[in-house]
Write a protein that holds these residues in place. Structure first.
Motif, mmCIF file in Angstrom:
data_model
loop_
_atom_site.group_PDB
_atom_site.id
_atom_site.type_symbol
_atom_site.label_atom_id
_atom_site.label_comp_id
_atom_site.label_asym_id
_atom_site.label_seq_id
_atom_site.Cartn_x
_atom_site.Cartn_y
_atom_site.Cartn_z
ATOM 1 N N ALA A 89 0.835 -1.207 0.000
ATOM 2 C CA ALA A 89 0.000 0.000 0.000
ATOM 3 C C ALA A 89 0.865 1.250 0.000
ATOM 4 O O ALA A 89 0.590 2.225 -0.718
ATOM 5 C CB ALA A 89 -0.926 -0.003 1.219
ATOM 6 N N VAL A 93 1.034 4.513 -2.790
ATOM 7 C CA VAL A 93 0.649 5.886 -2.479
ATOM 8 C C VAL A 93 1.840 6.822 -2.363
ATOM 9 O O VAL A 93 1.726 8.026 -2.606
ATOM 10 C CB VAL A 93 -0.199 5.911 -1.188
ATOM 11 N N ILE A 116 -0.467 15.906 -0.626
ATOM 12 C CA ILE A 116 -0.889 14.862 -1.554
ATOM 13 C C ILE A 116 -0.988 15.464 -2.951
ATOM 14 O O ILE A 116 -1.695 16.456 -3.154
ATOM 15 C CB ILE A 116 -2.260 14.286 -1.150
ATOM 16 N N ALA A 176 -2.091 11.050 -6.914
ATOM 17 C CA ALA A 176 -2.702 10.047 -6.049
ATOM 18 C C ALA A 176 -3.935 9.440 -6.690
ATOM 19 O O ALA A 176 -4.688 10.116 -7.415
ATOM 20 C CB ALA A 176 -3.078 10.677 -4.711
ATOM 21 N N PRO A 248 -1.623 11.376 3.317
ATOM 22 C CA PRO A 248 -2.754 10.510 2.973
ATOM 23 C C PRO A 248 -3.064 9.460 4.018
ATOM 24 O O PRO A 248 -2.164 8.864 4.613
ATOM 25 C CB PRO A 248 -2.287 9.844 1.667
ATOM 26 N N ALA A 250 -4.642 5.997 3.632
ATOM 27 C CA ALA A 250 -4.878 5.147 2.464
ATOM 28 C C ALA A 250 -5.489 3.818 2.868
ATOM 29 O O ALA A 250 -5.307 3.335 3.995
ATOM 30 C CB ALA A 250 -3.572 4.916 1.713
ATOM 31 N N ASP A 251 -6.191 3.210 1.912
ATOM 32 C CA ASP A 251 -6.736 1.872 2.114
ATOM 33 C C ASP A 251 -5.695 0.844 1.670
ATOM 34 O O ASP A 251 -4.603 1.198 1.198
ATOM 35 C CB ASP A 251 -8.080 1.723 1.391
ATOM 36 N N GLY A 254 -3.883 1.317 -1.570
ATOM 37 C CA GLY A 254 -3.128 2.537 -1.780
ATOM 38 C C GLY A 254 -3.968 3.703 -2.264
ATOM 39 O O GLY A 254 -3.423 4.718 -2.699
ATOM 40 N N ARG A 255 -5.274 3.589 -2.162
ATOM 41 C CA ARG A 255 -6.171 4.680 -2.558
ATOM 42 C C ARG A 255 -6.379 5.609 -1.364
ATOM 43 O O ARG A 255 -6.602 5.157 -0.244
ATOM 44 C CB ARG A 255 -7.512 4.120 -3.034
ATOM 45 N N VAL A 256 -6.339 6.904 -1.622
ATOM 46 C CA VAL A 256 -6.441 7.897 -0.554
ATOM 47 C C VAL A 256 -7.905 8.072 -0.174
ATOM 48 O O VAL A 256 -8.736 8.451 -1.012
ATOM 49 C CB VAL A 256 -5.839 9.244 -0.982
#
Length: 396
Positions: A89, A93, A116, A176, A248, A250-251, A254-256
């Motif tokens: 992850a 990111v 970001i 991102a 960030p 993040a999940d 790697g998504r913010v």
């Protein structure tokens, strides 16, 4: 934002020597030779009358620190094994993370935080409290390509702690990949990424999970204790540190989904809050504000462009009486008109001013060069109105 879909994130990070998350650095103990701290809101979770101290035209409760100390020895976070591949992850990111270093010219110090990247041409999202008080220099280092850039603040929203920066001459940056914060649920695995300790270099990571949603907290400046209320935050049990602000959340992909903005500094004020938990602004809320700034759509809370600076240090006068002038900045607009300490600012144009916070809110709707009719009251209650023309001053 149309250009927020992101760029391929693998290649820039491949330039880094390792995908293992750096350990969270331990901040040096405070001392007379090392007064600098880094921006991070300390959560009080207390409700009541707040007296704020600030430099009008800079901020109420701006962030001032001394010289930046050398990096401290690393400290490994004691935590349960993460429920996902934190290194993977982080690798996704990190190329869209920037380290922000700010000089606070009027304070003779500096501050550090995180941002970001939203677009390849250098739009950067961060917290307002990371950049507020900046006067002379703002240097941003992009983790993805390792390059440093000067940055300009396009606008900010003090009430929601959001600022949008533009990196000068940037192109081809890794942006991102944004997640859906509206789909976030309690128990979801997350990782808080940022410039922990303000030491720069590759971002550090702190894994955890979402513990509560829709939180309303009162956040305080580490140094002055000045506070403001933030709403609808994501609460996590990740170890968010000073310097992480603006970074960030993040999940596992790697998504913010949020922006690290505050931490509970060991205090427990209500049921369900444990020491050292962190808070993040949902990314949907943050990007909505960023889009308004990008579009130049000012509002009662969104300020576009340079800040209006009067050069007054103020505190609440008490009982809604106004903003009490504590001092004036030499050479500033207020000093040139002869305003003195212990006068109360009670109005600007046709708007009453009942507190220091109210005065800052009014100034956020103005810009350098505006002609402002400022009403002040003396000890005997006699009032006078002067015309002040603010100059360009510190951010936020």
């Amino acid at each position: 934002m149309s250009d927020n879909t992101g760029a391929p994130l693998g290649a820039p990070w491949a330039q880094q020597p390792s995908l293992v998350p750096p350990p969270r650095p331990q901040e040096p103990p405070p001392g007379p030779e090392e007064p600098k701290k880094r921006p991070l809101r300390a959560v009080l979770l207390a409700v009541g009358l707040v007296v704020l101290l600030g430099l009008v035209g800079i901020a109420v409760g701006h962030y001032a620190w001394g010289p930046k100390p050398p990096p401290a020895p690393a400290k490994v976070v004691s935590a349960a094994p993460p429920p996902f591949d934190v290194a993977a992850a982080l690798a996704k990111v990190s190329p869209a993370v920037v380290n922000i270093d700010v000089e606070l010219g009027l304070e003779g110090g500096g501050a550090a935080g995180t941002g970001i990247v939203l677009s390849p041409d250098g739009l950067v999202l961060t917290n307002n409290h990371v950049v507020e008080g900046a006067t002379t220099s703002m240097r941003v280092t992009d983790v993805g390509n390792g390059r440093g850039y000067d940055a300009t603040v396009l606008g900010y929203d003090r009430a929601h702690d959001i600022a949008l920066l533009k990196l000068d001459g940037a192109s081809g940056l890794a942006a991102a990949t944004l997640g859906d914060s509206n789909a976030t649920r309690i128990g979801d695995a997350v990782v808080a990424v940022g410039n922990a300790g303000g030491v720069g270099g590759p971002p550090s990571a702190s894994p955890g999970k979402v513990t509560r949603l829709g939180r309303q907290v009162t956040a305080a400046d580490e140094v002055t204790g000045a506070t403001e209320t933030l709403h609808d935050l994501i609460q996590v049990d990740a170890d968010v540190r000073s310097g992480d602000s603006g970074g960030p959340l993040a999940d596992p992909q790697g998504r913010v989904i949020g922006i690290d903005t505050a931490a509970n500094a060991g205090y427990v004020f209500d049921e369900g809050l444990r020491p050292h938990e962190g808070f993040a602004i949902p990314i949907a809320q943050a990007t909505d504000i960023a889009q308004r700034i990008r579009d130049g759509k000012a509002s009662d809370t969104v300020h576009i462009g340079p800040s209006a600076f009067l050069g007054l240090t103020v505190v609440d006068g008490g009982n809604g009486s106004g903003a009490l002038i504590k001092s004036v900045v030499a050479g500033g607009p207020a000093a040139k008109l002869g305003l003195k300490a212990n006068l109360l600012v009670v109005g600007v144009d046709d708007k009453p001013v009942t507190s220091a916070t109210a005065l800052v809110a009014v100034l956020d709707t103005h810009h350098p060069g505006d002609r402002l009719r400022v009403t002040v009251a003396g000890q005997g209650g006699k009032t006078a109105t002067v015309t002040l023309i603010p100059v360009s001053g510190p951010i936020g």
